[in-house]
Design a protein around this motif. Structure first.
Motif, PDB file in Angstrom:
ATOM      1  N   ASN A 273      78.460  14.713  93.147  1.00  0.00           N
ATOM      2  CA  ASN A 273      78.675  16.310  92.795  1.00  0.00           C
ATOM      3  C   ASN A 273      78.365  17.124  93.843  1.00  0.00           C
ATOM      4  OD1 ASN A 273      79.767  16.011  89.797  1.00  0.00           O
ATOM      5  ND2 ASN A 273      78.160  14.480  90.226  1.00  0.00           N
ATOM      6  N   LEU A 274      78.987  18.171  94.252  1.00  0.00           N
ATOM      7  CA  LEU A 274      78.540  19.281  95.404  1.00  0.00           C
ATOM      8  C   LEU A 274      79.007  20.568  94.520  1.00  0.00           C
ATOM      9  CD1 LEU A 274      79.665  16.677  97.168  1.00  0.00           C
ATOM     10  CD2 LEU A 274      79.032  18.347  98.954  1.00  0.00           C
ATOM     11  N   LEU A 275      78.150  21.499  94.794  1.00  0.00           N
ATOM     12  CA  LEU A 275      78.010  23.110  94.614  1.00  0.00           C
ATOM     13  C   LEU A 275      78.051  23.900  95.769  1.00  0.00           C
ATOM     14  CD1 LEU A 275      78.428  24.822  92.144  1.00  0.00           C
ATOM     15  CD2 LEU A 275      76.008  25.036  91.880  1.00  0.00           C
ATOM     16  N   THR A 276      78.960  24.720  96.165  1.00  0.00           N
ATOM     17  CA  THR A 276      78.927  25.627  97.293  1.00  0.00           C
ATOM     18  C   THR A 276      79.186  27.093  96.830  1.00  0.00           C
ATOM     19  OG1 THR A 276      79.879  23.668  98.461  1.00  0.00           O
ATOM     20  CG2 THR A 276      80.096  25.864  99.483  1.00  0.00           C
ATOM     21  N   PHE A 277      78.254  27.769  97.642  1.00  0.00           N
ATOM     22  CA  PHE A 277      78.450  29.303  97.443  1.00  0.00           C
ATOM     23  C   PHE A 277      78.770  29.886  98.802  1.00  0.00           C
ATOM     24  CE2 PHE A 277      76.405  33.625  97.617  1.00  0.00           C
ATOM     25  CZ  PHE A 277      77.163  34.289  96.691  1.00  0.00           C
ATOM     26  N   GLU A 278      79.759  30.808  99.037  1.00  0.00           N
ATOM     27  CA  GLU A 278      80.082  31.550 100.014  1.00  0.00           C
ATOM     28  C   GLU A 278      80.385  32.890 100.049  1.00  0.00           C
ATOM     29  OE1 GLU A 278      82.906  28.001 101.949  1.00  0.00           O
ATOM     30  OE2 GLU A 278      83.713  29.475 101.140  1.00  0.00           O
ATOM     31  N   THR A 279      79.729  33.619 100.937  1.00  0.00           N
ATOM     32  CA  THR A 279      80.083  35.297 100.690  1.00  0.00           C
ATOM     33  C   THR A 279      80.088  35.872 102.157  1.00  0.00           C
ATOM     34  OG1 THR A 279      79.126  37.242  99.954  1.00  0.00           O
ATOM     35  CG2 THR A 279      77.470  35.796 100.915  1.00  0.00           C
ATOM     36  N   ARG A 280      80.547  37.071 102.325  1.00  0.00           N
ATOM     37  CA  ARG A 280      80.859  37.521 103.595  1.00  0.00           C
ATOM     38  C   ARG A 280      80.689  39.113 103.402  1.00  0.00           C
ATOM     39  NH1 ARG A 280      84.388  36.208 108.487  1.00  0.00           N
ATOM     40  NH2 ARG A 280      85.185  38.305 109.386  1.00  0.00           N
ATOM     41  N   GLN A 281      79.782  39.836 104.124  1.00  0.00           N
ATOM     42  CA  GLN A 281      79.833  41.130 104.081  1.00  0.00           C
ATOM     43  C   GLN A 281      80.200  41.833 105.428  1.00  0.00           C
ATOM     44  OE1 GLN A 281      75.811  42.683 103.668  1.00  0.00           O
ATOM     45  NE2 GLN A 281      76.350  44.445 102.737  1.00  0.00           N
ATOM     46  N   ASN A 282      81.149  42.973 105.313  1.00  0.00           N
ATOM     47  CA  ASN A 282      81.310  43.735 106.083  1.00  0.00           C
ATOM     48  C   ASN A 282      80.353  45.007 106.489  1.00  0.00           C
ATOM     49  OD1 ASN A 282      82.724  45.553 107.922  1.00  0.00           O
ATOM     50  ND2 ASN A 282      84.863  44.798 107.416  1.00  0.00           N
ATOM     51  N   ARG A 283      79.680  44.737 107.462  1.00  0.00           N
ATOM     52  CA  ARG A 283      78.613  45.755 107.589  1.00  0.00           C
ATOM     53  C   ARG A 283      79.018  47.257 108.104  1.00  0.00           C
ATOM     54  NH1 ARG A 283      74.721  44.918 110.822  1.00  0.00           N
ATOM     55  NH2 ARG A 283      72.821  45.640 109.751  1.00  0.00           N
ATOM     56  N   GLU A 284      80.194  46.875 108.702  1.00  0.00           N
ATOM     57  CA  GLU A 284      81.027  48.076 109.428  1.00  0.00           C
ATOM     58  C   GLU A 284      81.371  49.446 108.239  1.00  0.00           C
ATOM     59  OE1 GLU A 284      84.752  49.287 112.032  1.00  0.00           O
ATOM     60  OE2 GLU A 284      84.266  47.353 111.503  1.00  0.00           O
ATOM     61  N   ILE A 285      81.727  48.929 107.161  1.00  0.00           N
ATOM     62  CA  ILE A 285      82.131  49.796 106.233  1.00  0.00           C
ATOM     63  C   ILE A 285      81.285  49.652 104.927  1.00  0.00           C
ATOM     64  CG2 ILE A 285      84.742  49.930 106.760  1.00  0.00           C
ATOM     65  CD1 ILE A 285      85.478  47.971 104.807  1.00  0.00           C
ATOM     66  N   ASP A 286      80.316  48.809 105.440  1.00  0.00           N
ATOM     67  CA  ASP A 286      79.195  48.459 103.977  1.00  0.00           C
ATOM     68  C   ASP A 286      79.931  47.971 102.611  1.00  0.00           C
ATOM     69  OD1 ASP A 286      76.722  48.344 102.980  1.00  0.00           O
ATOM     70  OD2 ASP A 286      76.760  50.372 102.177  1.00  0.00           O
ATOM     71  N   LEU A 287      80.816  46.827 102.909  1.00  0.00           N
ATOM     72  CA  LEU A 287      81.373  46.318 101.727  1.00  0.00           C
ATOM     73  C   LEU A 287      81.399  44.712 101.766  1.00  0.00           C
ATOM     74  CD1 LEU A 287      83.122  47.202  99.168  1.00  0.00           C
ATOM     75  CD2 LEU A 287      85.075  46.715 100.989  1.00  0.00           C
ATOM     76  N   THR A 288      81.119  44.162 100.762  1.00  0.00           N
ATOM     77  CA  THR A 288      81.216  42.565 100.614  1.00  0.00           C
ATOM     78  C   THR A 288      82.658  42.363 100.196  1.00  0.00           C
ATOM     79  OG1 THR A 288      79.048  42.616  99.393  1.00  0.00           O
ATOM     80  CG2 THR A 288      80.539  40.663  99.043  1.00  0.00           C
TER      81      THR A 288
END
Length: 342
Positions: A273-288
């Motif tokens: 069993n594996l649990l994965t979390f991914e996220t990406r933030q665009n710092r140019e427009i300050d938005l996830t």
């Protein structure tokens, strides 16, 4: 017949080198009335290494491309059948050196590549092509299907690596490279940063501190050495049950205009069993841009997973969306998936 690919090694038993033949073709209709038909034949010859008494390694490579194409209402191809033949030749030399002491082994490899293509090149100035130390010395480093980099160019580089004799996962690696050409080539993709007589200086640095922690840094500096047009910093930590990776990417100048921070974290609850979390933030427009949460169950013949994806930003438009994906993969037979979107 939408497309085909055929590949075969022609010269396999000789003392000179290897020759590979690849033929590919497609017949594509898009935007209602845009029809394009192509056949592309590639001959890729790579000589074996010739090493002289001083340890200098030399080889030569020849890449020949034949493009047969016709189209209707297409910006690149005419309605009549076009048959073009082009080729690029390369002479490459390097001087690999090794020095060993009680704890470390050191590798130093300066190298040089001269290339010449007398044929014309199709214009791909607006295409997205990135050059780094992983593809700088590839003979088709732009990865273009129907044309080759034209003109004369000289590519210089040096690779250095220091590796622990006690632990192969503990090492330091540095690569540097740049391109010189006799004249500017504006048909090459502009964001590759190799269009001018003096290209950017491309570099990469990898430092694996131990079995668990590593650092990866890539950069590209303009020829005047006053602007760092590309920065990519990656930090990775992992052990038996937990792994996390942070990446920071910044682009400016001819390469692009990006400022990104992303993270991927994986928790291995047990062997299955594996649990994965991914996220990406665009710092140019300050938005996830997105959140991904993935659960997977794995064994020798089956992978079953559930993926929740929430997207806030896509293709320069603010279009939030939520998706829930169920997947089942039977190894090595097939994969089945069902998506529920909001």
């Amino acid at each position: 017949l939408p497309y085909y690919v055929f590949s075969r090694d022609i010269l396999t038993e000789n003392n000179l080198g290897s020759l590979n033949f690849t033929s590919s073709g497609d017949n594509i209709l898009k935007d209602t009335n845009n029809l394009r038909s192509r056949m592309i034949n590639d001959f890729d010859f790579r000589s074996f290494n010739f090493i002289n008494h001083k340890g200098i390694k030399n080889n030569f490579n020849i890449y020949i491309k034949n493009v047969i194409a016709s189209a209707k209402n297409d910006p690149k191809y005419n309605s009549k059948v076009e048959n073009e033949l082009m080729g690029i030749g390369e002479l490459q030399s390097s001087l690999p050196m090794i020095k060993t002491d009680d704890k470390f082994i050191n590798y130093l490899d300066p190298k040089i590549s001269f290339r010449f293509n007398p044929s014309n090149m199709m214009s791909y100035s607006e295409e997205d092509r990135r050059i780094n130390n992983d593809n700088l010395f590839d003979i088709n480093r732009l990865g273009l299907v129907d044309t080759l980099e034209s003109g004369k160019s000289l590519t210089l580089g040096v690779d250095y690596k220091k590796e622990s004799l006690e632990n192969i996962n503990q090492y330091f690696e540095l690569k540097l490279g740049t391109v010189f050409r006799d004249e500017d080539n504006n048909n090459i993709p502009s964001n590759s940063a190799i269009t001018q007589k003096k290209s950017n200086i491309f570099g990469s640095l990898k430092n694996s501190f131990n079995d668990n922690l590593s650092l990866n840094y890539q950069f590209s500096v303009n020829s005047d050495l006053n602007i760092i047009e590309y920065n990519s910093i990656g930090i990775n930590f992992e052990n038996n049950k937990f792994a996390t990776e942070f990446n920071f990417i910044e682009e400016q100048g001819v390469i692009g205009n990006t400022n990104i921070l992303e993270n991927k974290t994986t928790l291995k609850m047990n062997n299955d069993n594996l649990l994965t979390f991914e996220t990406r933030q665009n710092r140019e427009i300050d938005l996830t841009e997105y959140y991904n949460l993935i659960y997977e169950y794995q064994n020798d013949c089956l992978i079953a997973g559930v993926k929740y994806n929430k997207t806030y930003y896509s293709d320069r438009d603010l279009r939030p969306s939520e998706d829930l994906m169920f997947t089942v993969t039977l190894i090595p037979i097939t994969s089945i998936g069902q998506s529920v979107s909001k």
